[in-house]
Enzyme design. Structure first.
Site, PDB file in Angstrom:
ATOM      1  N   HIS A  62       0.851  -1.202   0.000  1.00  0.00           N
ATOM      2  CA  HIS A  62       0.000   0.000   0.000  1.00  0.00           C
ATOM      3  C   HIS A  62       0.875   1.237   0.000  1.00  0.00           C
ATOM      4  O   HIS A  62       2.106   1.130   0.086  1.00  0.00           O
ATOM      5  CB  HIS A  62      -0.992  -0.029   1.158  1.00  0.00           C
ATOM      6  CG  HIS A  62      -0.398   0.011   2.536  1.00  0.00           C
ATOM      7  ND1 HIS A  62       0.508  -0.915   2.985  1.00  0.00           N
ATOM      8  CD2 HIS A  62      -0.593   0.871   3.582  1.00  0.00           C
ATOM      9  CE1 HIS A  62       0.831  -0.641   4.247  1.00  0.00           C
ATOM     10  NE2 HIS A  62       0.183   0.445   4.624  1.00  0.00           N
ATOM     11  N   HIS A  64       1.138   3.832   2.073  1.00  0.00           N
ATOM     12  CA  HIS A  64       1.652   4.499   3.271  1.00  0.00           C
ATOM     13  C   HIS A  64       3.181   4.540   3.184  1.00  0.00           C
ATOM     14  O   HIS A  64       3.818   3.576   2.753  1.00  0.00           O
ATOM     15  CB  HIS A  64       1.206   3.768   4.548  1.00  0.00           C
ATOM     16  CG  HIS A  64      -0.209   4.093   4.946  1.00  0.00           C
ATOM     17  ND1 HIS A  64      -0.981   3.269   5.725  1.00  0.00           N
ATOM     18  CD2 HIS A  64      -0.972   5.184   4.674  1.00  0.00           C
ATOM     19  CE1 HIS A  64      -2.173   3.831   5.917  1.00  0.00           C
ATOM     20  NE2 HIS A  64      -2.191   4.986   5.284  1.00  0.00           N
ATOM     21  N   ASP A  66       5.694   4.264   5.088  1.00  0.00           N
ATOM     22  CA  ASP A  66       6.617   3.283   5.683  1.00  0.00           C
ATOM     23  C   ASP A  66       6.698   1.995   4.866  1.00  0.00           C
ATOM     24  O   ASP A  66       7.447   1.084   5.218  1.00  0.00           O
ATOM     25  CB  ASP A  66       6.250   2.998   7.154  1.00  0.00           C
ATOM     26  CG  ASP A  66       4.811   2.559   7.352  1.00  0.00           C
ATOM     27  OD1 ASP A  66       3.956   2.896   6.509  1.00  0.00           O
ATOM     28  OD2 ASP A  66       4.532   1.871   8.361  1.00  0.00           O
ATOM     29  N   HIS A 142      -7.495  -2.074   5.507  1.00  0.00           N
ATOM     30  CA  HIS A 142      -6.613  -1.088   6.136  1.00  0.00           C
ATOM     31  C   HIS A 142      -7.201   0.297   5.839  1.00  0.00           C
ATOM     32  O   HIS A 142      -8.259   0.392   5.219  1.00  0.00           O
ATOM     33  CB  HIS A 142      -5.194  -1.302   5.580  1.00  0.00           C
ATOM     34  CG  HIS A 142      -4.120  -0.554   6.304  1.00  0.00           C
ATOM     35  ND1 HIS A 142      -4.069  -0.446   7.669  1.00  0.00           N
ATOM     36  CD2 HIS A 142      -3.019   0.131   5.848  1.00  0.00           C
ATOM     37  CE1 HIS A 142      -3.007   0.261   8.008  1.00  0.00           C
ATOM     38  NE2 HIS A 142      -2.355   0.628   6.921  1.00  0.00           N
ATOM     39  N   HIS A 269       6.144  -5.459  11.658  1.00  0.00           N
ATOM     40  CA  HIS A 269       5.469  -4.159  11.652  1.00  0.00           C
ATOM     41  C   HIS A 269       5.217  -3.671  13.087  1.00  0.00           C
ATOM     42  O   HIS A 269       4.136  -3.216  13.444  1.00  0.00           O
ATOM     43  CB  HIS A 269       4.147  -4.229  10.858  1.00  0.00           C
ATOM     44  CG  HIS A 269       3.675  -2.873  10.404  1.00  0.00           C
ATOM     45  ND1 HIS A 269       2.730  -2.147  11.093  1.00  0.00           N
ATOM     46  CD2 HIS A 269       4.026  -2.110   9.348  1.00  0.00           C
ATOM     47  CE1 HIS A 269       2.511  -1.002  10.466  1.00  0.00           C
ATOM     48  NE2 HIS A 269       3.291  -0.957   9.397  1.00  0.00           N
TER      49      HIS A 269
HETATM   50 ZN    ZN Z   1      -0.280   1.277   6.623  1.00  0.00          ZN
END
Ligand code: ZN
Length: 303
Positions: A62, A64, A66, A142, A269
């Site tokens: 995805h 995001h 990070d 998410h 994570h």
């Molecule tokens: Zn995320």
């Protein structure tokens, strides 16, 4: 045939306590496949002596930061190194705009073709296939569109029994012929059935699930995998935070592994609030016994 995954980054949000954001490399028969590319991924590739030139496919879960902020830098480095072969990038809709915009505004000259496959689907789909491996993507729950990835061998593996090789003094040519289904006649003239000489082992598989809420719907796509990576951002005492941010707790990661009847679970994570990640592993073990932390630099063999 080699099938393993090396953890490059296991932290969430930002680098902390020496841990880097998410990235992994799957090695199948010395072909390398990257999953996610958080900040610092290039440093990890060098540190763990991974041959980046062997990576031709990058799977982004995805958008995001990070999970993707290391990617423009990595792509830029490939150009500096004179890469000419294409790079395939898979990720949610928007990945192309994100990467192209950074590369264009930074006047990066890319010496090779970038081939994007943008994902926008609600079922499991096949993304890639070689002679021996298939990669599928499936949606996760998410805060933004997010996909998990399943790496699965195409065929069961067939090996000639070690005892048979020694007992009948089999040559490489004999082994090849037996594996191809030919019956073997020993020097004494005894005809051996291939079934007596061969061992068949099931197809091996690896599933990557990060980032995601606790979602038993995932199970149908990852059921029975040999190795499952599942995010475990929080301890269960912070379940409210996990629900709010659409992440999972360690206990929930273990529950998914148990429901999916996987062989082994690795969790990662980790929230930057945890200096020590052992309690997360111990908590996941309350739901599922075979758990390890996705420690950076560690390589997990699959099957
Ligand atoms: Zn995320």
């Amino acid at each position: 045939m080699k099938f393993e995954v090396t953890i490059l980054g296991n932290n969430s949000a930002f680098p902390a306590y020496g841990r880097f954001p998410t990235s992994q490399v799957v090695n199948y028969d010395d072909h390398l496949y990257m999953i996610d590319c958080g900040e610092g991924t290039q440093i990890r590739l060098s540190k763990f002596r991974i041959k980046r030139s062997r990576i031709d496919h990058i799977f982004i879960s995805h958008l995001h930061g990070d999970h993707v902020f290391g990617l423009p830098g990595l792509l830029n480095s490939y150009a500096h190194m004179g890469r000419t072969k294409p790079m395939h990038i898979y990720g949610p809709k928007g990945i192309r705009m994100l990467i192209d915009t950074v590369l264009r505004l930074s006047s990066s000259i890319v010496s090779y073709e970038i081939l994007y496959k943008e994902l926008d689907h609600t079922d499991r789909i096949k993304l890639f296939e070689s002679n021996s491996l298939r990669v599928y993507s499936f949606p996760m729950k998410h805060r933004v569109p997010t996909y998990g990835y399943l790496f699965e061998e195409r065929r069961e593996r067939v090996k000639v029994r070690k005892e048979a090789i020694e007992k009948y003094d089999l040559s490489i040519a004999d082994i090849r012929a037996i594996k191809a289904g030919q019956e073997h006649i020993t020097v004494e003239g005894v005809q051996m059935k291939t079934g007596e000489l061969l061992i068949r082992t099931p197809r091996r598989s690896y599933a990557f699930c990060s980032d995601t809420s606790f979602d038993p719907d995932l199970v149908k796509w990852i059921h029975g995998v040999d190795l499952l990576y599942h995010e475990a951002t929080f301890l269960h005492e912070l379940e409210d935070k996990a629900i709010f941010s659409k992440h999972s707790t360690a206990l929930q990661a273990g529950m998914i592994a148990r429901l999916a009847e996987v062989e082994k679970l690795i969790i990662g994570h980790f929230s930057s609030r945890y200096k020590n990640i052992r309690p997360l592993v111990e908590e996941a073990r309350e739901s599922f016994p075979e758990v390890e932390a996705a420690e950076e630099g560690k390589t997990f063999s699959i099957g």
